[in-house]
Design an enzyme around this catalytic site. Structure first.
Site, PDB file in Angstrom:
ATOM      1  CD  GLU A  96      -1.668   2.271   1.942  1.00  0.00           C
ATOM      2  OE1 GLU A  96      -1.489   3.317   1.272  1.00  0.00           O
ATOM      3  OE2 GLU A  96      -1.563   2.217   3.172  1.00  0.00           O
ATOM      4  CB  CYS A 122      -1.511   6.676   2.771  1.00  0.00           C
ATOM      5  SG  CYS A 122      -2.124   5.400   3.870  1.00  0.00           S
TER       6      CYS A 122
END
Length: 543
Positions: free
Chosen positions: A293, A327
Site C-alpha cells: 500500500e 496516506c
C-alpha cells in the site's frame, strides 16, 4: 493432537478511550508520558529472540522537540540482516507445523495485552516518538492494532474453512501451507498499527518474517515486539532489524528464499523494490508475493447539493488530523462556485481554531511532522504555492523548526486543477482547493479522475440521491476506499477494509481475507476411496 474445530472468540472492534478531563485513562496516560520522557532506553536488534547490539547506534527524538532524545537504537548491518534471515528459516518448520489454535492463541493474547497492560505504554511511545495526539494514538496504536490482531486471526480461520466440493467415493480437501521461504516486512512511520500488522499478518498464516521498522517509529514498534514476546511468540518467527533500506534491498530482498514482501510506504520505493525483484526473478525459489500500500492524493468532491458545514468539517478533520501524515488524508478538494464563499468562511474560521504544538498538551489538535526531511519537503510545497500566480494561501502557510518540526495547517486555493499541489503527494498538513463552475461538472470530474496517479481514498458530499448514484459510478476507479458524506480517513478493521489501486498499491485490503490469503500456499488433496482397476475407457468398445 487435538481434533476439535474451534470457534474464535466473538469479535467486536476494540472500544476506544476519550481521555477527557477527569478520566482515569487520561491520568495514567499522562503519567506514562512523563515516565517515558524522563528516560532514554537502548533498543537492540532482535534476532532469534536475542538482543543484539551493533557498532552503529542512532537516536530516536521527539519530532515536536527534536533535541529531546527518547532512545538509542542499534542499526543492523549486513551481518545482522543475514543472521535474521537464517534465524527465520531455522524457525520456519516448527512454526508452520504448530497447531493452528495455539498459533492463533498467541496473537489473541497479544491483543488482550495491548488493550490492557500495554495500552499506555504503546500509546505514549506513539505520541512521543511519532508526535501523535492522545486521540490519534488511541485509534491507531491501541484500537486498530488490537483489531488487526484479532480480526487477522478470524480471517485465517475463515480461510481454513474454504474447502472444495466432493463426490461419491472422492474426498477433496485443501490445506493451507505457509509460503516456501520467509517474508520481508517493511513498515512506515505513520501508523503503529501498520507497523505491527505488516509482520504479524504473514506470521499468523504460519510464515516467518524479517521486519524492518521505519527508523522514525522504532520506539513504539520496539515495545510492540516486546509485547509479542510476552504473548508467547517463539524465537525467530519475527526478527526485528532496524536498518538502512539500501542494505535490506541488497541482502534480504535478493535472498533466493524470500517468498513474500509486505510493505507500506512511498510509491517510488515500492516500484524500485518491484523492479529489483523482477531483475532477480530467476534466482528466487518461488515467485515472491508482493503486497504493498503506497501513496495517495486523496480527494473530496462537493456537489452543488452538499451541505457546506459538513464539507468544512470533513475537510478540516480529513486534512489536518495527524498533520496530514496519513496516506488517506484529504489533500485536494473540488468545491462548486455556488457554495464557495460559505465553505471558505467556514474553513478559515475552523482552521484558525487548530492549535499546533507539543502533543503532551492535550489542547493541541496537531503535533509536529515526523522529521527534518518531511519538514523541508512540505514547506517547499508551501513556498511554491506562495510564489505562484495560480495559487493563493487562505489559511496557514507558516512554519518553524527551531524546537519541533511544526507546520501550520495550510489551505491553498488554485485556479489550475492540475496545479502541483493538486497532483503530487505532499504527506503533510496542506490542502489545495479548486473552485469549479457549477456547469463544469463533467470537466471537473474528468480532471479529478486523471490528475493523479493514485487511487487510494476519496469522498463525495451531496444531498441529492441521483447525484450520489452518478458520482459513485463516475468515480468508480478513483479510489479503493470511497466515502459518501464523510471524510476520506478513518477506515476501521472489518468495516472498511483498506487499500487502493493504480499508483496506490496492490489493493489487497489490509485486515481482511483478501490480504491474509496472499500469505498462504494452498494444497488441494484428492483421496479416492474406490480406485479403479480399469485401464481402457468405454468409448473405445467400438470403432
Amino acid at each position: 493432537m487435538s481434533n476439535g474445530i474451534f470457534n474464535i472468540p466473538t469479535l467486536t472492534n476494540e472500544p476506544g478511550y476519550t481521555y477527557a478531563p477527569g478520566t482515569k485513562q487520561r491520568e495514567t496516560l499522562k503519567a506514562e508520558l512523563k515516565r517515558q520522557s524522563d528516560i532514554v532506553i537502548d533498543i537492540p536488534v532482535i534476532i532469534n529472540g536475542k538482543d543484539v547490539k551493533t557498532d552503529t547506534v542512532k537516536q530516536v527524538v521527539m519530532p515536536h522537540n527534536h533535541q529531546h532524545v527518547l532512545a538509542n537504537y542499534s542499526e543492523a548491518s549486513e551481518k545482522e540482516l543475514r543472521d535474521a534471515v537464517e534465524a527465520a528459516m531455522a524457525a520456519k518448520e516448527a512454526w508452520a507445523n504448530m497447531p493452528w489454535e495455539h498459533r492463533a492463541s498467541i496473537f489473541l493474547k497479544a491483543a488482550d495485552l495491548l488493550s490492557g497492560p500495554y495500552r499506555d505504554l504503546i500509546n505514549a511511545s506513539t505520541m512521543l516518538g511519532q508526535s501523535k495526539t492522545a486521540y490519534q494514538s488511541e485509534i491507531d496504536a491501541a484500537q486498530e492494532l488490537a483489531d488487526f490482531l484479532r480480526y487477522d486471526v478470524d480471517c485465517a480461520n475463515q480461510i481454513y474453512q474454504i474447502q472444495p466440493s466432493s463426490m461419491k467415493n472422492i474426498w477433496n480437501r485443501t490445506d493451507y501451507r505457509s509460503l516456501d521461504g520467509f517474508v520481508l516486512a517493511i513498515s512506515p512511520f505513520n501508523f503503529t498499527s501498520i507497523g505491527g500488522n505488516l509482520p504479524v499478518a504473514p506470521a499468523i498464516m504460519g510464515n516467518v518474517v524479517v521486519w524492518k521498522p521505519a527508523t522514525t517509529a522504532i520506539l513504539s514498534n520496539y515495545y510492540f515486539m516486546r509485547l509479542l514476546e510476552e504473548a508467547g511468540l517463539p524465537k525467530g518467527v519475527i526478527n526485528f532489524v532496524p536498518s538502512r533500506g539500501s542494505q535490506v534491498s541488497e541482502v534480504v530482498l535478493k535472498d533466493p528464499r524470500m517468498s513474500g514482501f509486505h510493505f507500506t510506504g512511498s510509491t517510488n520505493t515500492f516500484q524500485t523494490i518491484w523492479k529489483t525483484v523482477g531483475e532477480n526473478i530467476a534466482n528466487y525459489k518461488s515467485y515472491p508475493r508482493l503486497i504493498g500500500e503506497t501513496g495517495g492524493k486523496d480527494f473530496v468532491f462537493a456537489h452543488e447539493t452538499a451541505q457546506a458545514d459538513k464539507v468544512v468539517a470533513g475537510l478540516v478533520r480529513g486534512s489536518f488530523e495527524y498533520q496530514g501524515q496519513k496516506c488517506s488524508a484529504a489533500s485536494r478538494a473540488y468545491i462548486p462556485a455556488s457554495m464557495w464563499e460559505e465553505v471558505k468562511a467556514g474553513l478559515v474560521e475552523e482552521t484558525a481554531k487548530l492549535k499546533v504544538g507539543d502533543i503532551q498538551n492535550f489542547t493541541n489538535f496537531m503535533g509536529a511532522v515526523i522529521d527534518k526531511a518531511a519538514f523541508d519537503s512540505i514547506t517547499g510545497y508551501i513556498d511554491y504555492a506562495a510564489a505562484s500566480e495560480e495559487a493563493e494561501i487562505i489559511a496557514g502557510g507558516t512554519y518553524d523548526d527551531s524546537v519541533g518540526y511544526f507546520v501550520q495547517p495550510t489551505i491553498i486555493v488554485t485556479t489550475n486543477p492540475n496545479f502541483k499541489t493538486m497532483v503530487e503527494e505532499i504527506f503533510g498538513p496542506v490542502l489545495t482547493i479548486y473552485v469549479y463552475e457549477n456547469d463544469k461538472l463533467e470537466e471537473t470530474l474528468d480532471s479529478l479522475d486523471s490528475a493523479s496517479i493514485y487511487a487510494l481514498t476519496g469522498a463525495i458530499f451531496a444531498q441529492d440521491r441521483e447525484a450520489i448514484i452518478y458520482l459513485e459510478r463516475r468515480l468508480s476507479g478513483a479510489a479503493g476506499n470511497f466515502y459518501i458524506n464523510d471524510k476520506p480517513t478513518g477506515a476501521m478493521i472489518d468495516q472498511q477494509p483498506f487499500g487502493g489501486s493504480r499508483g496506490s498499491g496492490t489493493n489487497d485490503k489490509a485486515g481482511s481475507v483478501f490480504n491474509m490469503i496472499r500469505w498462504t500456499s494452498p494444497r488441494v488433496i484428492k483421496e479416492n476411496f474406490a480406485p479403479t482397476t480399469e485401464v481402457l475407457y468405454p468409448f473405445m468398445d467400438a470403432e
